[in-house]
Design an enzyme around this catalytic site. Structure first.
Site: not given
Length: 307
Positions: A99, A113, A182
């Site tokens: 990762s 990423h 959110h």
């Protein structure tokens, strides 16, 4: 799946080689080699195994670049790994993967990423269940259509040999996964994301995972090479820090990899190396209409067909 034949040693060898190749390429681009931190967990600990973290902080191109390899095992899958497959709850597991998160210094260079991984769930008296997961996604501060199109085309090219349906399926999955509920906004321009993948059997699934891992450098390095020397000032750095705040919010609230690591008793330094070195928050801030900052919201961090 019913076919439980797999070869963890081959996956491990590939992942360790991938980490080395990417770390060497980033070090050559930055002019600073990535440091190496090898770590090991004892057999009596909650999470057993070990890994290797390659890290660069304060570089010329990368303000922070972290690439982690880990191969760990535990007695019970954490809730984040079994939420979608409750029949696996409580099984022992082995998880191995690479990762990375790269935070460039220049605000015109996007954060990126990438992750590729294999998990095996075990239960005494039953055949092991394995699957692959991973993907890559691009998070610009200032959007460039050429960059987004190049990144998505490279992802598509990596997946097309395994089925024309995979890129649109994994692209949509990425758009939905890297979404801040959110905030009601996407984290970036997306890419590809997949999990619980074992449909074609071990060999073909492993080949597909390798194709994704191998596509990372050609997907990302040309973008950095185009943008790293662009001039910028305090305004751009301020907006970069503000947008990095969104990255922090997603990783700590929603990201399954972060939650998996923390819930399973993983190594905190390795888990949180994805955090940006500097981030900030402003109360109820809105970009000036028509500004480059406003274009990020209107033109880039919305679902789009980039290929």
């Amino acid at each position: 799946m019913t076919d439980s034949t797999y070869d963890v040693a081959r996956v491990r060898t590939y992942l360790q080689g991938l980490q080395t190749r990417i770390a060497d390429a980033l070090g050559a681009l930055d002019g600073t080699p990535l440091a190496t931190d090898i770590w090991q967990r004892g057999p009596a600990e909650r999470l057993r195994g070990g890994g290797c973290t390659r890290i660069l902080e304060g570089g010329r191109v990368f303000e922070r670049a972290g690439i982690g390899f880990s191969d760990v095992a535990g007695d019970a899958l954490p809730p984040s790994a079994s939420a979608a497959r409750p029949q696996l709850a409580g099984r022992g597991f082995e998880a191995l993967g690479v990762s990375l998160v790269l935070h460039p210094r220049n605000p015109y260079c996007p954060t990126v990423h990438m992750n590729v991984r294999m998990l095996i769930a075990t239960k005494p008296g039953e055949a092991p269940i394995f699957w692959f997961g991973g993907g890559m996604d691009l998070t610009p501060v200032y959007g460039f259509e050429d960059d987004a199109r190049h990144f998505h085309r490279t992802c598509k090219d990596a997946l097309d040999p395994f089925g024309a349906e995979l890129y649109p399926r994994f692209k949509k999955w990425c758009d939905e996964y890297f979404f801040l509920k959110h905030r009601n906004e996407m984290r970036g321009v997306g890419g590809i994301f997949f999990d619980d993948f074992s449909e074609p059997g071990f060999e073909r699934s492993f080949e597909m995972m390798q194709s994704v891992g191998d596509a990372f450098l050609p997907a990302y390095l040309p973008i950095v090479e185009r943008r790293a020397a662009l001039p910028y000032g305090e305004r751009e750095r301020d907006f970069q820090a503000y947008r990095r705040g969104r990255y922090v919010e997603f990783n700590l609230v929603f990201d399954r990899g972060t939650l998996f690591g923390l819930q399973s008793g993983g190594r905190t330094e390795s888990i949180l190396m994805s955090m940006p070195p500097v981030a900030n928050w402003r109360y109820n801030w809105q970009p000036e209409p028509g500004s480059p900052e406003a274009r990020l919201y209107s033109d880039f961090i919305v679902p789009r067909d980039w290929v």
